[in-house]
Scaffold this motif. Structure first.
Motif, PDB file in Angstrom:
ATOM      1  N   ALA A 407      36.196  51.364   3.852  1.00 14.04           N
ATOM      2  CA  ALA A 407      35.830  51.651   2.460  1.00 14.04           C
ATOM      3  C   ALA A 407      36.081  50.443   1.555  1.00 14.04           C
ATOM      4  N   VAL A 408      37.205  49.735   1.749  1.00 17.13           N
ATOM      5  CA  VAL A 408      37.530  48.601   0.874  1.00 17.13           C
ATOM      6  C   VAL A 408      36.513  47.475   1.008  1.00 17.13           C
ATOM      7  N   PRO A 409      36.236  46.957   2.236  1.00 11.72           N
ATOM      8  CA  PRO A 409      35.222  45.884   2.312  1.00 11.72           C
ATOM      9  C   PRO A 409      33.832  46.342   1.875  1.00 11.72           C
ATOM     10  N   LEU A 410      33.502  47.612   2.085  1.00  9.10           N
ATOM     11  CA  LEU A 410      32.202  48.113   1.638  1.00  9.10           C
ATOM     12  C   LEU A 410      32.090  48.028   0.118  1.00  9.10           C
ATOM     13  N   LEU A 411      33.120  48.465  -0.595  1.00 12.73           N
ATOM     14  CA  LEU A 411      33.078  48.431  -2.060  1.00 12.73           C
ATOM     15  C   LEU A 411      33.110  46.994  -2.571  1.00 12.73           C
ATOM     16  N   PHE A 412      33.849  46.131  -1.897  1.00  6.55           N
ATOM     17  CA  PHE A 412      33.793  44.718  -2.271  1.00  6.55           C
ATOM     18  C   PHE A 412      32.370  44.181  -2.099  1.00  6.55           C
ATOM     19  N   GLY A 413      31.704  44.604  -1.016  1.00  7.36           N
ATOM     20  CA  GLY A 413      30.331  44.160  -0.779  1.00  7.36           C
ATOM     21  C   GLY A 413      29.393  44.572  -1.897  1.00  7.36           C
ATOM     22  N   LEU A 414      29.623  45.739  -2.498  1.00 12.12           N
ATOM     23  CA  LEU A 414      28.789  46.185  -3.621  1.00 12.12           C
ATOM     24  C   LEU A 414      28.896  45.247  -4.820  1.00 12.12           C
ATOM     25  N   LEU A 415      30.025  44.555  -4.944  1.00 14.91           N
ATOM     26  CA  LEU A 415      30.283  43.722  -6.117  1.00 14.91           C
ATOM     27  C   LEU A 415      29.865  42.268  -5.925  1.00 14.91           C
ATOM     28  N   MET A 416      29.424  41.906  -4.740  1.00 14.33           N
ATOM     29  CA  MET A 416      29.120  40.502  -4.481  1.00 14.33           C
ATOM     30  C   MET A 416      27.711  40.150  -4.942  1.00 14.33           C
ATOM     31  N   ALA A 417      27.580  38.963  -5.491  1.00 15.34           N
ATOM     32  CA  ALA A 417      26.304  38.485  -6.018  1.00 15.34           C
ATOM     33  C   ALA A 417      25.381  38.046  -4.883  1.00 15.34           C
ATOM     34  N   ALA A 418      24.169  37.673  -5.239  1.00 17.62           N
ATOM     35  CA  ALA A 418      23.229  37.157  -4.252  1.00 17.62           C
ATOM     36  C   ALA A 418      23.742  35.834  -3.694  1.00 17.62           C
ATOM     37  N   PRO A 419      23.265  35.416  -2.493  1.00 17.62           N
ATOM     38  CA  PRO A 419      23.714  34.149  -1.923  1.00 17.62           C
ATOM     39  C   PRO A 419      23.553  32.995  -2.913  1.00 17.62           C
ATOM     40  N   GLY A 420      24.591  32.168  -2.997  1.00 16.67           N
ATOM     41  CA  GLY A 420      24.571  31.051  -3.933  1.00 16.67           C
ATOM     42  C   GLY A 420      25.978  30.701  -4.378  1.00 16.67           C
ATOM     43  N   PRO A 421      26.106  29.866  -5.402  1.00 16.91           N
ATOM     44  CA  PRO A 421      27.429  29.398  -5.857  1.00 16.91           C
ATOM     45  C   PRO A 421      28.358  30.534  -6.289  1.00 16.91           C
ATOM     46  N   VAL A 422      27.811  31.561  -6.965  1.00 16.72           N
ATOM     47  CA  VAL A 422      28.676  32.660  -7.425  1.00 16.72           C
ATOM     48  C   VAL A 422      29.258  33.409  -6.238  1.00 16.72           C
ATOM     49  N   ARG A 423      28.432  33.697  -5.238  1.00 17.45           N
ATOM     50  CA  ARG A 423      28.947  34.398  -4.055  1.00 17.45           C
ATOM     51  C   ARG A 423      29.978  33.545  -3.325  1.00 17.45           C
ATOM     52  N   GLU A 424      29.773  32.244  -3.255  1.00 20.62           N
ATOM     53  CA  GLU A 424      30.751  31.376  -2.601  1.00 20.62           C
ATOM     54  C   GLU A 424      32.091  31.437  -3.332  1.00 20.62           C
ATOM     55  N   ARG A 425      32.031  31.447  -4.660  1.00 23.55           N
ATOM     56  CA  ARG A 425      33.254  31.569  -5.445  1.00 23.55           C
ATOM     57  C   ARG A 425      33.912  32.933  -5.203  1.00 23.55           C
ATOM     58  N   GLN A 426      33.099  33.979  -5.153  1.00 24.18           N
ATOM     59  CA  GLN A 426      33.627  35.317  -4.879  1.00 24.18           C
ATOM     60  C   GLN A 426      34.295  35.373  -3.503  1.00 24.18           C
ATOM     61  N   GLN A 427      33.658  34.761  -2.499  1.00 25.63           N
ATOM     62  CA  GLN A 427      34.218  34.763  -1.160  1.00 25.63           C
ATOM     63  C   GLN A 427      35.567  34.041  -1.132  1.00 25.63           C
ATOM     64  N   PHE A 428      35.670  32.947  -1.888  1.00 26.28           N
ATOM     65  CA  PHE A 428      36.941  32.219  -1.968  1.00 26.28           C
ATOM     66  C   PHE A 428      38.025  33.110  -2.592  1.00 26.28           C
ATOM     67  N   GLU A 429      37.673  33.792  -3.710  1.00 26.75           N
ATOM     68  CA  GLU A 429      38.640  34.659  -4.384  1.00 26.75           C
ATOM     69  C   GLU A 429      39.075  35.810  -3.480  1.00 26.75           C
ATOM     70  N   LEU A 430      38.114  36.350  -2.733  1.00 28.43           N
ATOM     71  CA  LEU A 430      38.410  37.480  -1.854  1.00 28.43           C
ATOM     72  C   LEU A 430      39.320  37.062  -0.716  1.00 28.43           C
ATOM     73  N   ALA A 431      39.028  35.927  -0.092  1.00 30.78           N
ATOM     74  CA  ALA A 431      39.839  35.441   1.027  1.00 30.78           C
ATOM     75  C   ALA A 431      41.261  35.117   0.587  1.00 30.78           C
ATOM     76  N   ALA A 432      41.431  34.709  -0.667  1.00 30.61           N
ATOM     77  CA  ALA A 432      42.766  34.373  -1.166  1.00 30.61           C
ATOM     78  C   ALA A 432      43.627  35.611  -1.377  1.00 30.61           C
ATOM     79  N   ARG A 433      42.998  36.788  -1.484  1.00 27.83           N
ATOM     80  CA  ARG A 433      43.737  38.013  -1.804  1.00 27.83           C
ATOM     81  C   ARG A 433      43.805  39.000  -0.646  1.00 27.83           C
ATOM     82  N   ASN A 434      43.002  38.825   0.388  1.00 24.48           N
ATOM     83  CA  ASN A 434      42.933  39.787   1.478  1.00 24.48           C
ATOM     84  C   ASN A 434      42.929  39.056   2.818  1.00 24.48           C
ATOM     85  N   ASP A 435      43.084  39.827   3.884  1.00 26.06           N
ATOM     86  CA  ASP A 435      43.045  39.191   5.198  1.00 26.06           C
ATOM     87  C   ASP A 435      41.616  38.791   5.551  1.00 26.06           C
TER      88      ASP A 435
END
Length: 638
Positions: A407-435
């Motif tokens: 459920a957690v990664p699914l809901l995070f997936g709903l909040l992610m932007a289209a491929p590009g710089p914003v999604r890369e930034r989101q992925q960095f923020e997510l990796a810093a807070r979760n496994d």
């Protein structure tokens, strides 16, 4: 009466109840003081000169302390919300991935009605030891609600009847009854504790001081506590019964709106009337929750009845029903006890054919009053469409919404932007807070969700709430932090994704602290004008490509909400920051002020009378963030 009027009525009724119970407590204190005077002031020579006044103060404080501490103890024991009430009554949680037919049917019905209502899917429980037909909804707010049904309801009701019962309970969720129910439980428990303290003193204190010279006054005071406590409990239960009866009629009417037919709810009531088990519960704790049940679980006399007479409820749904027909039902089911499964098979399990879902580029014809009428009041084809929405979801996403680990990664997936710089930034923020697994899974779900129609995003989030709430508190707090990071990454996240992220955080926050969950506010709209105007400008800007169209939309909304305020169109320089500041204030608006604000927001988004699907979903996300649940589809209301 629409959602906002019901919320306003509930708020006024709560104030009246607070006044009534305050008067009851004052009367109890006065009565205890009278007994104190009789015991220690009226038995010459017992009390020292001048000590009567101090004794009265002590008696008053002691009485208030017993009632207050008892009430606080009971309410705090229910602080975990609806699940705590269901568990205390012996409820068994229904697994999200259950293969049991009865459980699966129940979970499907609950999910469909939750989606049709625009609220998170509640936790679902079954009272396995109860043969009677009954159910209840408990909790402080929709975000922490739990719905429980008895085994008798599962076995004896067909799908239409089960839908009617669950829809009835959902109306209590939307009408704001649940928080009031828990407070009633707390206050009545506090008054009961007063009587129990007096009884225990009589039982034990009397034996211990039978030959003591001062035993008489003590026993008389204890007798006073017990008598006054039980008399107070008597009148408290009268108040509780009167409130409950009125709300049951309202819940029945709302259930008919939900399911668009009276047959199911009337059928469930007829089975309660015609079967020997009726709606009675065997649990010893039934009396405390009697006002929360679908049917009378105790068997009260008419004076204390928490529910209207069964025949009256049936006749409100089917005016042609005759009281004499109950005897025919009893005779029929004595020979052939009903089976919900057999009735479903005989009916072919086929429900109404849902209308087709609108395409991504479809336009909806709406008016502000028609949208306001839909808030908290699903009707027409909303319930049927909710089932179609669930069926339209890919199996892999539907399974993920039901699984605790996904459920957690699914809901995070709903909040992610289209491929590009914003999604890369989101992925960095997510990796810093979760496994690493959560971050990787969120990216995988984001790719899958990019092909999912926008219309299915909020229903999918609603379905994931029961599994999400099972995560430990530290993980839920980390989830809220992750939602905030994803929706604020570079400030370029879409307004819908931002609103969805905030909505998820609010629902998790309410689940973590049910007692502090949202309640209808008291702020007047005029005092919140700057924040309302900022929200109006942000929505107008988000829904229109050019500044002139956005300005006209903004003015259309302002004309409805603040017709005499001269505030030119000027979108905030930092829209997301302006919204972060506006939500807490606007969420505390009084119900009728929130209704007017919603009309203005709809006028701004649809100033040409049309909404596309993306705009409609944005409006739903905004409304849900303001605790104004909209059904999954908007349509013209006559």
């Amino acid at each position: 009466m629409n959602f906002f009027a019901r919320q306003d009525q509930a708020r006024r009724q709560s104030r009246r109840l607070v006044l009534l119970f305050t008067l009851a407590v004052v009367a109890i204190v006065v009565a205890v003081d009278v007994f104190f005077l009789l015991a220690f002031g009226g038995l010459g020579g017992v009390s020292a000169p001048g000590s009567t006044g101090a004794g009265l103060v002590m008696a008053t404080l002691l009485t208030l302390s017993i009632i207050g501490l008892g009430s606080l103890y009971r309410i705090s024991s229910l602080r975990q919300g609806g699940a705590a009430v269901a568990t205390q009554l012996g409820g068994t949680p229904v697994p999200e991935d259950t293969h049991d037919f009865h459980y699966r049917r129940l979970r499907n019905v609950v999910e469909e009605i939750a989606i049709a209502s625009g609220v998170p899917v509640p936790q679902v429980f079954v009272l396995e030891q109860e043969a009677g037909i009954n159910a209840f909804a408990a909790g402080y707010a929709p975000s922490d609600a739990a719905v429980a049904v008895t085994r008798g309801a599962l076995d004896k009701l067909n799908r239409d009847e089960l839908q009617g019962v669950i829809a009835h309970e959902f109306s209590h969720v939307l009408n704001g009854d649940m928080r009031l129910n828990i407070r009633l439980m707390g206050v009545l428990f506090g008054i009961l504790v007063l009587a129990v303290v007096g009884r225990k003193i009589l039982q034990h204190g009397g034996r211990g001081s039978r030959n003591s010279k001062g035993a008489g006054p003590v026993l008389l005071a204890a007798l006073g506590l017990m008598v006054v406590g039980y008399i107070g409990l008597f009148f408290g239960r009268l108040i509780k019964a009167g409130v409950s009866r009125q709300r049951e009629f309202l819940a029945d009417a709302s259930a008919v709106q939900f399911t668009r037919q009276t047959k199911g709810l009337a059928g469930a009531l007829k089975k309660i009337a015609g079967l020997p088990d009726g709606s009675k519960l065997a649990s010893r704790d039934t009396e405390e929750v009697a006002h929360m049940l679908f049917g009378d679980g105790v068997g009260y006399s008419s004076l204390f009845a928490t529910h209207p007479p069964l025949v009256a409820r049936i006749q409100a749904l089917e005016p042609s029903f005759k009281p004499s027909a109950v005897a025919d039902l009893v005779a029929r089911w004595q020979m052939h006890p009903p089976s919900g499964l057999d009735e479903d098979l005989a009916l072919g399990l086929a429900g109404p054919v849902p209308p087709p879902l609108p395409g991504e580029h479809a336009e909806l014809q709406v008016t502000p009053p028609s949208v306001v009428a839909q808030v908290g009041a699903p009707r027409s084809d909303d319930y049927v469409r909710a089932g179609a929405l669930v069926e339209a979801m890919p199996d892999v996403l539907r399974r993920a919404a039901h699984e605790r680990e996904e459920a957690v990664p699914l809901l995070f997936g709903l909040l992610m932007a289209a491929p590009g710089p914003v999604r890369e930034r989101q992925q960095f923020e997510l990796a810093a807070r979760n496994d690493e697994r959560v971050a990787r899974q969120a990216l995988d779900y984001a790719d899958r969700l990019s092909e999912l129609p926008r219309l299915l995003h909020l229903p999918l989030a609603a379905m994931a709430m029961p599994a999400l709430r099972k995560r430990p508190r530290p993980e839920l707090e980390r989830f809220m932090d992750g939602c905030f990071a994803l929706t604020h990454a570079d400030g370029q996240v879409s307004l819908f994704e931002y609103c969805l992220g905030r909505l998820l955080r609010v629902q998790v926050r309410d689940a973590l602290d049910p007692a502090g969950a949202w309640v209808p506010g008291h702020r007047h709209l005029s005092r919140c004008a700057p924040h309302a105007i900022a929200l109006m400008a942000v929505l107008a800007q988000a829904g229109h490509a050019d500044a002139d169209s956005a300005r006209r939309a903004y003015l259309a909304g302002m004309a409805r909400v603040f017709p005499r305020v001269d505030s030119p169109y000027q979108p905030p320089a930092e829209p997301l920051r302006a919204l972060d500041e506006a939500w807490p204030v606007l969420d505390e608006l009084e119900p009728m002020g929130k209704e007017l604000l919603l009309e203005g927001l709809v006028a701004a988004v649809s100033h040409d009378g049309r909404l596309n699907v993306a705009e409609a979903e944005l409006l739903r996300a905004v409304c849900a963030s303001l605790h104004c649940p909209l059904p999954p589809m908007l349509e013209q209301r006559g």
